[in-house]
Design a protein around this motif. Structure first.
Motif, mmCIF file in Angstrom:
data_model
loop_
_atom_site.group_PDB
_atom_site.id
_atom_site.type_symbol
_atom_site.label_atom_id
_atom_site.label_comp_id
_atom_site.label_asym_id
_atom_site.label_seq_id
_atom_site.Cartn_x
_atom_site.Cartn_y
_atom_site.Cartn_z
ATOM 1 N N ALA A 37 32.858 -11.061 20.994
ATOM 2 C CA ALA A 37 33.551 -9.777 21.094
ATOM 3 C C ALA A 37 34.444 -9.727 22.335
ATOM 4 O O ALA A 37 35.530 -9.152 22.299
ATOM 5 C CB ALA A 37 32.545 -8.634 21.135
ATOM 6 N N GLU A 38 34.004 -10.327 23.425
ATOM 7 C CA GLU A 38 34.766 -10.279 24.666
ATOM 8 C C GLU A 38 35.952 -11.246 24.647
ATOM 9 O O GLU A 38 36.989 -10.973 25.246
ATOM 10 C CB GLU A 38 33.862 -10.599 25.860
ATOM 11 N N ASN A 39 35.832 -12.348 23.966
ATOM 12 C CA ASN A 39 36.861 -13.387 24.029
ATOM 13 C C ASN A 39 37.752 -13.468 22.800
ATOM 14 O O ASN A 39 38.682 -14.264 22.781
ATOM 15 C CB ASN A 39 36.206 -14.753 24.267
ATOM 16 N N THR A 46 21.517 -14.613 19.601
ATOM 17 C CA THR A 46 22.466 -13.921 18.728
ATOM 18 C C THR A 46 23.196 -12.819 19.486
ATOM 19 O O THR A 46 24.410 -12.656 19.341
ATOM 20 C CB THR A 46 21.732 -13.334 17.506
ATOM 21 N N GLY A 47 22.504 -12.066 20.308
ATOM 22 C CA GLY A 47 23.127 -11.001 21.084
ATOM 23 C C GLY A 47 24.127 -11.524 22.090
ATOM 24 O O GLY A 47 25.231 -10.988 22.227
ATOM 25 N N VAL A 48 23.764 -12.565 22.801
ATOM 26 C CA VAL A 48 24.667 -13.147 23.803
ATOM 27 C C VAL A 48 25.893 -13.749 23.120
ATOM 28 O O VAL A 48 27.025 -13.564 23.572
ATOM 29 C CB VAL A 48 23.926 -14.215 24.650
ATOM 30 N N ALA A 91 27.160 -12.887 20.188
ATOM 31 C CA ALA A 91 27.980 -11.800 19.652
ATOM 32 C C ALA A 91 28.807 -11.150 20.764
ATOM 33 O O ALA A 91 29.984 -10.828 20.562
ATOM 34 C CB ALA A 91 27.098 -10.765 18.968
ATOM 35 N N TYR A 92 28.192 -10.952 21.943
ATOM 36 C CA TYR A 92 28.946 -10.383 23.055
ATOM 37 C C TYR A 92 30.059 -11.329 23.503
ATOM 38 O O TYR A 92 31.174 -10.906 23.779
ATOM 39 C CB TYR A 92 28.028 -10.058 24.232
ATOM 40 N N TYR A 93 29.765 -12.609 23.552
ATOM 41 C CA TYR A 93 30.784 -13.596 23.930
ATOM 42 C C TYR A 93 31.963 -13.549 22.968
ATOM 43 O O TYR A 93 33.125 -13.550 23.381
ATOM 44 C CB TYR A 93 30.170 -15.000 23.962
ATOM 45 N N THR A 111 40.073 -8.452 19.218
ATOM 46 C CA THR A 111 39.190 -7.361 19.644
ATOM 47 C C THR A 111 38.748 -7.495 21.090
ATOM 48 O O THR A 111 37.909 -6.735 21.541
ATOM 49 C CB THR A 111 37.930 -7.326 18.769
ATOM 50 N N ARG A 159 36.356 -6.706 31.396
ATOM 51 C CA ARG A 159 35.365 -7.718 31.030
ATOM 52 C C ARG A 159 34.156 -7.594 31.933
ATOM 53 O O ARG A 159 34.170 -6.883 32.928
ATOM 54 C CB ARG A 159 35.972 -9.103 31.116
ATOM 55 N N LEU A 160 33.119 -8.304 31.573
ATOM 56 C CA LEU A 160 31.836 -8.154 32.262
ATOM 57 C C LEU A 160 31.901 -8.578 33.727
ATOM 58 O O LEU A 160 31.403 -7.873 34.609
ATOM 59 C CB LEU A 160 30.753 -8.945 31.537
#
Length: 77
Positions: free
Chosen positions: A25-27, A17-19, A21-23, A31, A38-39
């Motif tokens: 948010a980044e793409n 879920t965390g990974v 959600a980060y994906y 937003t 980016r990372l």
């Protein structure tokens, strides 16, 4: 048995879920981060900083070594 199943699946579900959600948010186009924020570019920048500091540290350590005191036999080891 259900307790054992939840002990293993809960952490995996949390990590997924965390990974995910980060994906998202980044793409996400609305937003998403700027390309330089980016990372991947941040990790490359941090890694380059680490390599520069590490090379400076190794060069300073090597500059303090007295190589003239070693005999030829010690250098072959």
């Amino acid at each position: 048995m259900p307790a054992l199943l939840s002990r293993t699946l809960d952490p995996l579900l949390g990590i997924f879920t965390g990974v995910f959600a980060y994906y998202l948010a980044e793409n996400h186009p609305r937003t998403g981060f700027a390309p330089e924020e980016r990372l991947r570019p941040l990790v490359q920048w941090k890694w380059a900083q680490y390599r520069v500091r590490r090379n400076q540290q190794l060069e300073s350590l090597e500059a303090n070594v007295d190589w003239t005191g070693l005999s030829p036999e010690e250098g072959k080891r």
